[in-house]
Design a protein around this motif. Sequence first.
Motif, PDB file in Angstrom:
ATOM      1  N   UNK A  45      10.988  -6.364 -19.810  1.00 20.91           N
ATOM      2  CA  UNK A  45      11.234  -6.650 -21.222  1.00 20.91           C
ATOM      3  C   UNK A  45       9.982  -7.227 -21.881  1.00 20.91           C
ATOM      4  N   UNK A  46       9.331  -8.170 -21.216  1.00 22.61           N
ATOM      5  CA  UNK A  46       8.108  -8.760 -21.756  1.00 22.61           C
ATOM      6  C   UNK A  46       7.002  -7.704 -21.871  1.00 22.61           C
ATOM      7  N   UNK A  47       6.902  -6.828 -20.871  1.00 27.49           N
ATOM      8  CA  UNK A  47       5.893  -5.770 -20.912  1.00 27.49           C
ATOM      9  C   UNK A  47       6.151  -4.819 -22.078  1.00 27.49           C
ATOM     10  N   UNK A  48       7.418  -4.501 -22.311  1.00 25.02           N
ATOM     11  CA  UNK A  48       7.779  -3.624 -23.436  1.00 25.02           C
ATOM     12  C   UNK A  48       7.405  -4.275 -24.760  1.00 25.02           C
ATOM     13  N   UNK A  49       7.722  -5.552 -24.895  1.00 26.77           N
ATOM     14  CA  UNK A  49       7.453  -6.237 -26.156  1.00 26.77           C
ATOM     15  C   UNK A  49       5.963  -6.268 -26.474  1.00 26.77           C
ATOM     16  N   UNK A  50       5.130  -6.513 -25.464  1.00 33.66           N
ATOM     17  CA  UNK A  50       3.690  -6.524 -25.717  1.00 33.66           C
ATOM     18  C   UNK A  50       3.175  -5.117 -25.992  1.00 33.66           C
ATOM     19  N   UNK A  51       3.736  -4.135 -25.308  1.00 33.50           N
ATOM     20  CA  UNK A  51       3.336  -2.743 -25.553  1.00 33.50           C
ATOM     21  C   UNK A  51       3.601  -2.363 -26.999  1.00 33.50           C
ATOM     22  N   UNK A  52       4.782  -2.681 -27.494  1.00 31.20           N
ATOM     23  CA  UNK A  52       5.101  -2.386 -28.891  1.00 31.20           C
ATOM     24  C   UNK A  52       4.141  -3.109 -29.832  1.00 31.20           C
ATOM     25  N   UNK A  53       3.898  -4.385 -29.556  1.00 30.24           N
ATOM     26  CA  UNK A  53       3.076  -5.197 -30.452  1.00 30.24           C
ATOM     27  C   UNK A  53       1.648  -4.674 -30.552  1.00 30.24           C
ATOM     28  N   UNK A  54       1.145  -4.093 -29.459  1.00 34.94           N
ATOM     29  CA  UNK A  54      -0.276  -3.729 -29.427  1.00 34.94           C
ATOM     30  C   UNK A  54      -0.544  -2.235 -29.528  1.00 34.94           C
ATOM     31  N   UNK A  55       0.483  -1.414 -29.492  1.00 33.51           N
ATOM     32  CA  UNK A  55       0.244   0.042 -29.527  1.00 33.51           C
ATOM     33  C   UNK A  55       1.066   0.759 -30.588  1.00 33.51           C
TER      34      UNK A  55
END
Length: 306
Positions: free
Chosen positions: A230-240
């Motif tokens: 979940x944390x990895x998904x959230x950062x992926x969305x925020x940065x890509x």
Amino acid sequence: MTELKQNSPARDWLEAELADTLDEDYELEMSEPALSLEIAKIYKNAHPPSIDRMQYFRDLISLQSELIKLQSWVAYHKKKLVVIFEGRDSAGKGGVIKRITQRLNPRIARVVALPAPTEREKSQWYFQRYVPHLPAGGEIVLFDRSWYNRSGVERVMGFADQDQVEEFFRDVPEFERMLVRSGVTLVKYWFSITDEEQQMRFLMRIHDPMKQWKLSPMDLQSRVRWEQYTKAKEETFARTNIPEAPWYIVEGNDKKRARLNCIDHLLKQMPYEEVPHEEITLPERVFNPEYERQVLPRELYVPEKY
């Protein structure tokens, strides 16, 4: 979605296709897991009634007929389309990809699902292994997982260190902008399901001998590391999530609705239209009265068991 007029040839075609598709669906149902009564009860209580089966197939076939038009438009105008499918394990990515490609020409629309990188590939520029699979003019490529493995499974499972992940986040926006500048239309989907739904789908696979192959050690670890993903998904969305290639989230708890919604949305991303087609006529068979068909040995034929 294009509305089909009552009593039109298109309606007749739709009904014929619907009958064939239902037969295929019955085959799939015969392979559904023999769940224990308790698991079956829990699953039923957790899932309110979905779309009516007949309506689902009517909508699906109508959407697939539009996909054929999209395919023709892409081929005719030499367009390049890349669609990325990411998300939770068992969230329904494969089911949507199957319905998209079901009636398309595999020479135009192909699926790319790469295995784990080799030692040689690990030493390459990260995006290098994906570049050969990008479309040429007139092609559609569907990535069943993509370069976002780096910010997802590789990161969570420790196959990529923090420096590699950070480099990925710095590079991927410009990499995708380069694709778009080169004429590629890039559409990115994330399939989302609840914690409870993933658990139920994993249990179904465990209890179904025909689906156990779908459960890899990585899949099982995704249950343990739900919050890390979940944390990895959230950062992926925020940065890509860039304007040139934004993310779109597909709610996947209801498989039928997820398939229809995703296909309908994909069609709306492309300004496709009808393209010219040469009229196809069946040529006359050449008949040679001197030719005599040979009788082939019986052992060459597949035995008629059924």
